[in-house]
Design a protein around this motif. Structure first.
Motif, PDB file in Angstrom:
ATOM      1  N   VAL A 270      40.221  42.929  31.554  1.00  0.00           N
ATOM      2  CA  VAL A 270      41.102  41.544  31.771  1.00  0.00           C
ATOM      3  C   VAL A 270      41.882  41.689  33.106  1.00  0.00           C
ATOM      4  O   VAL A 270      42.116  41.036  33.874  1.00  0.00           O
ATOM      5  N   GLU A 271      42.509  42.964  32.922  1.00  0.00           N
ATOM      6  CA  GLU A 271      43.439  43.421  34.269  1.00  0.00           C
ATOM      7  C   GLU A 271      42.863  43.379  35.301  1.00  0.00           C
ATOM      8  O   GLU A 271      43.423  43.012  36.434  1.00  0.00           O
ATOM      9  N   THR A 272      41.310  43.724  35.581  1.00  0.00           N
ATOM     10  CA  THR A 272      40.655  43.844  36.645  1.00  0.00           C
ATOM     11  C   THR A 272      40.436  42.485  37.144  1.00  0.00           C
ATOM     12  O   THR A 272      40.443  42.153  38.458  1.00  0.00           O
ATOM     13  N   PHE A 273      39.558  41.675  36.319  1.00  0.00           N
ATOM     14  CA  PHE A 273      39.164  40.214  36.708  1.00  0.00           C
ATOM     15  C   PHE A 273      40.126  39.227  36.479  1.00  0.00           C
ATOM     16  O   PHE A 273      39.822  37.960  37.044  1.00  0.00           O
ATOM     17  N   GLY A 274      41.063  39.475  35.670  1.00  0.00           N
ATOM     18  CA  GLY A 274      42.145  38.222  35.291  1.00  0.00           C
ATOM     19  C   GLY A 274      41.371  37.178  34.233  1.00  0.00           C
ATOM     20  O   GLY A 274      42.059  36.109  34.213  1.00  0.00           O
ATOM     21  N   MET A 275      40.202  37.642  33.770  1.00  0.00           N
ATOM     22  CA  MET A 275      39.611  36.702  32.992  1.00  0.00           C
ATOM     23  C   MET A 275      38.653  37.422  32.129  1.00  0.00           C
ATOM     24  O   MET A 275      38.326  38.672  32.420  1.00  0.00           O
ATOM     25  N   ILE A 276      37.791  36.323  31.257  1.00  0.00           N
ATOM     26  CA  ILE A 276      36.895  37.380  30.458  1.00  0.00           C
ATOM     27  C   ILE A 276      35.517  37.187  31.199  1.00  0.00           C
ATOM     28  O   ILE A 276      34.839  38.217  31.299  1.00  0.00           O
ATOM     29  N   GLY A 277      35.502  36.224  31.578  1.00  0.00           N
ATOM     30  CA  GLY A 277      34.084  35.712  32.418  1.00  0.00           C
ATOM     31  C   GLY A 277      33.774  34.286  32.463  1.00  0.00           C
ATOM     32  O   GLY A 277      34.599  33.321  32.376  1.00  0.00           O
ATOM     33  N   ILE A 278      32.390  33.982  32.650  1.00  0.00           N
ATOM     34  CA  ILE A 278      32.110  32.400  32.864  1.00  0.00           C
ATOM     35  C   ILE A 278      30.958  32.311  31.733  1.00  0.00           C
ATOM     36  O   ILE A 278      30.517  33.279  31.138  1.00  0.00           O
TER      37      ILE A 278
ATOM     38  N   TRP B 260      27.305  36.809  30.563  1.00  0.00           N
ATOM     39  CA  TRP B 260      27.785  37.386  31.555  1.00  0.00           C
ATOM     40  C   TRP B 260      28.227  38.749  31.616  1.00  0.00           C
ATOM     41  O   TRP B 260      28.063  39.787  32.570  1.00  0.00           O
ATOM     42  N   ILE B 261      28.876  39.191  30.484  1.00  0.00           N
ATOM     43  CA  ILE B 261      29.589  40.543  30.381  1.00  0.00           C
ATOM     44  C   ILE B 261      28.445  41.343  30.416  1.00  0.00           C
ATOM     45  O   ILE B 261      28.405  42.516  30.985  1.00  0.00           O
ATOM     46  N   GLN B 262      27.324  41.219  29.726  1.00  0.00           N
ATOM     47  CA  GLN B 262      26.253  41.897  29.640  1.00  0.00           C
ATOM     48  C   GLN B 262      25.400  42.144  30.724  1.00  0.00           C
ATOM     49  O   GLN B 262      25.120  43.299  31.343  1.00  0.00           O
ATOM     50  N   ASP B 263      25.433  41.141  31.676  1.00  0.00           N
ATOM     51  CA  ASP B 263      24.701  41.306  33.028  1.00  0.00           C
ATOM     52  C   ASP B 263      25.532  41.844  34.145  1.00  0.00           C
ATOM     53  O   ASP B 263      25.043  42.459  35.117  1.00  0.00           O
ATOM     54  N   VAL B 264      26.754  41.907  33.742  1.00  0.00           N
ATOM     55  CA  VAL B 264      28.011  42.696  34.649  1.00  0.00           C
ATOM     56  C   VAL B 264      27.673  44.196  34.341  1.00  0.00           C
ATOM     57  O   VAL B 264      27.902  45.038  35.228  1.00  0.00           O
ATOM     58  N   THR B 265      27.753  44.537  32.961  1.00  0.00           N
ATOM     59  CA  THR B 265      28.124  46.023  32.577  1.00  0.00           C
ATOM     60  C   THR B 265      26.628  46.792  32.392  1.00  0.00           C
ATOM     61  O   THR B 265      26.529  47.829  32.796  1.00  0.00           O
ATOM     62  N   TYR B 266      25.364  46.154  32.093  1.00  0.00           N
ATOM     63  CA  TYR B 266      24.313  46.810  31.879  1.00  0.00           C
ATOM     64  C   TYR B 266      23.677  47.323  33.218  1.00  0.00           C
ATOM     65  O   TYR B 266      23.110  48.666  33.024  1.00  0.00           O
ATOM     66  N   PRO B 267      23.792  46.976  34.391  1.00  0.00           N
ATOM     67  CA  PRO B 267      23.172  47.642  35.390  1.00  0.00           C
ATOM     68  C   PRO B 267      23.915  48.850  35.906  1.00  0.00           C
ATOM     69  O   PRO B 267      23.297  49.826  36.550  1.00  0.00           O
TER      70      PRO B 267
ATOM     71  N   PRO C 226      22.339  30.933  42.920  1.00  0.00           N
ATOM     72  CA  PRO C 226      22.709  32.036  43.887  1.00  0.00           C
ATOM     73  C   PRO C 226      24.126  32.247  43.960  1.00  0.00           C
ATOM     74  O   PRO C 226      24.475  33.531  43.952  1.00  0.00           O
ATOM     75  N   GLU C 227      25.083  31.210  43.732  1.00  0.00           N
ATOM     76  CA  GLU C 227      26.494  31.560  43.665  1.00  0.00           C
ATOM     77  C   GLU C 227      26.874  32.463  42.744  1.00  0.00           C
ATOM     78  O   GLU C 227      27.713  33.285  42.863  1.00  0.00           O
ATOM     79  N   VAL C 228      26.333  32.012  41.250  1.00  0.00           N
ATOM     80  CA  VAL C 228      26.451  32.943  40.158  1.00  0.00           C
ATOM     81  C   VAL C 228      26.006  34.322  40.249  1.00  0.00           C
ATOM     82  O   VAL C 228      26.598  35.320  40.013  1.00  0.00           O
ATOM     83  N   HIS C 229      24.753  34.470  40.977  1.00  0.00           N
ATOM     84  CA  HIS C 229      24.234  35.611  41.121  1.00  0.00           C
ATOM     85  C   HIS C 229      24.943  36.657  42.009  1.00  0.00           C
ATOM     86  O   HIS C 229      25.418  37.828  41.802  1.00  0.00           O
ATOM     87  N   ALA C 230      25.520  36.019  43.041  1.00  0.00           N
ATOM     88  CA  ALA C 230      26.383  36.828  43.929  1.00  0.00           C
ATOM     89  C   ALA C 230      27.582  37.253  43.519  1.00  0.00           C
ATOM     90  O   ALA C 230      28.231  38.299  43.645  1.00  0.00           O
ATOM     91  N   MET C 231      28.317  36.295  42.536  1.00  0.00           N
ATOM     92  CA  MET C 231      29.715  36.689  42.100  1.00  0.00           C
ATOM     93  C   MET C 231      29.217  37.681  40.903  1.00  0.00           C
ATOM     94  O   MET C 231      30.041  38.577  40.634  1.00  0.00           O
ATOM     95  N   LYS C 232      28.069  37.777  40.301  1.00  0.00           N
ATOM     96  CA  LYS C 232      27.615  38.713  39.104  1.00  0.00           C
ATOM     97  C   LYS C 232      27.590  40.186  39.782  1.00  0.00           C
ATOM     98  O   LYS C 232      28.156  41.180  39.436  1.00  0.00           O
ATOM     99  N   GLU C 233      27.159  40.117  41.160  1.00  0.00           N
ATOM    100  CA  GLU C 233      26.996  41.490  41.736  1.00  0.00           C
ATOM    101  C   GLU C 233      28.242  42.017  42.090  1.00  0.00           C
ATOM    102  O   GLU C 233      28.425  43.168  42.097  1.00  0.00           O
ATOM    103  N   GLU C 234      29.126  41.119  42.675  1.00  0.00           N
ATOM    104  CA  GLU C 234      30.225  41.534  43.126  1.00  0.00           C
ATOM    105  C   GLU C 234      31.112  41.849  41.953  1.00  0.00           C
ATOM    106  O   GLU C 234      31.965  42.943  42.027  1.00  0.00           O
ATOM    107  N   TRP C 235      30.999  41.367  40.866  1.00  0.00           N
ATOM    108  CA  TRP C 235      31.811  41.972  39.750  1.00  0.00           C
ATOM    109  C   TRP C 235      31.364  43.189  39.294  1.00  0.00           C
ATOM    110  O   TRP C 235      32.015  44.093  38.905  1.00  0.00           O
ATOM    111  N   THR C 236      29.994  43.573  39.314  1.00  0.00           N
ATOM    112  CA  THR C 236      29.202  44.889  38.875  1.00  0.00           C
ATOM    113  C   THR C 236      29.831  45.861  39.618  1.00  0.00           C
ATOM    114  O   THR C 236      30.229  47.038  39.338  1.00  0.00           O
ATOM    115  N   ALA C 237      29.800  45.583  40.981  1.00  0.00           N
ATOM    116  CA  ALA C 237      30.176  46.715  41.969  1.00  0.00           C
ATOM    117  C   ALA C 237      31.570  46.895  41.844  1.00  0.00           C
ATOM    118  O   ALA C 237      32.053  48.110  41.741  1.00  0.00           O
ATOM    119  N   ARG C 238      32.824  45.882  41.556  1.00  0.00           N
ATOM    120  CA  ARG C 238      33.826  46.177  41.209  1.00  0.00           C
ATOM    121  C   ARG C 238      34.174  46.982  40.157  1.00  0.00           C
ATOM    122  O   ARG C 238      35.238  47.660  40.031  1.00  0.00           O
TER     123      ARG C 238
END
Length: 227
Positions: A142-150, A156-163, A207-219
């Motif tokens: 929550v401190e990193t993203f300022g939110m839980i997700g979309i 969302w959380i699964q797709d960000v963390t599993y990769p 595509p917008e959500v996919h790009a956001m997901k990849e950005e969150w994963t990298a972050r």
């Protein structure tokens, strides 16, 4: 903190929260945070009653309720985000009003992983091992993203963390009494949510959500490596 958005399901909430607290070894570790709609008189009457307060606080747990402007199921993630943004906690457990804890000592299992920063999750209704329905994320998330997700937040959380392998499946189990799984609770709330699911699924695949997901994963990977 158990993050619990709900609407017109007070009897179910009572049963759900009771299992969370009764199955805990130390309920004093638990904070129940509820968000309900300002036009929901049933919830307002229940969550402002001594019955609700005593249900939680007699066990040693704590609670707070938030009456907010109605967003609706299509914006379910906003309820979780609102609660997380207004509550400081070590862990945030995404919960549903039709979920029931099945394992005694589930709180101790989370406590045993208190220094882990990635996703913690529990099995629900025998779902496949790579499926997360009730994610539990740390304060760092929550401190990193300022939110839980979309929406949908579990996906969302699964797709960000599993990769990046930033998750652990716990032994504790949850029973999800959802209409599509059990045939129960085909009520007004479910009927409303089912009408918006197709829209939510389409929006999630853009595509917008996919790009956001990849950005969150990298972050998230960078943050975990730094911690």
């Amino acid at each position: 903190t158990i993050l619990l958005p709900t609407r017109k399901r007070t009897a179910m909430v009572k049963k759900s929260v009771t299992t969370v607290l009764e199955m805990a070894t130390d309920p004093s570790l638990i904070h129940i945070a509820v968000a309900y709609d300002e036009d929901d008189a049933e919830s307002h009457n229940y969550f402002t009653s001594n019955q609700w307060q005593l249900l939680v606080e007699n066990t040693g747990a704590t609670q707070e309720t938030h009456c907010i402007e109605r967003i609706g199921w299509q914006g379910l993630h906003e309820y979780y985000n609102y609660l997380a943004q207004n509550i400081t906690s070590d862990w945030y457990f995404i919960w549903n009003d039709d979920a029931f804890m099945r394992t005694q000592g589930w709180d101790q299992e989370i406590l045993a992983h208190k220094d882990y920063k990635g996703l913690l999750s529990m099995e629900s209704n025998g779902k496949r091992p790579d499926s997360t329905l009730f994610p539990c994320v740390s304060r760092l998330w929550v401190e990193t993203f300022g939110m839980i997700g979309i929406n949908p937040v579990d996906q969302w959380i699964q797709d960000v963390t599993y990769p990046i392998g930033a998750y652990k499946r716990l032994e504790s189990k949850i029973f999800h009494d959802h209409y599509k799984t059990t045939g129960n609770n085909n009520d007004e709330v479910y009927q409303e949510t089912s009408k918006t699911k197709k829209f939510t699924k389409r929006a999630y695949k853009t595509p917008e959500v996919h790009a956001m997901k990849e950005e969150w994963t990298a972050r998230w990977e960078a943050v975990l490596n730094a911690n």
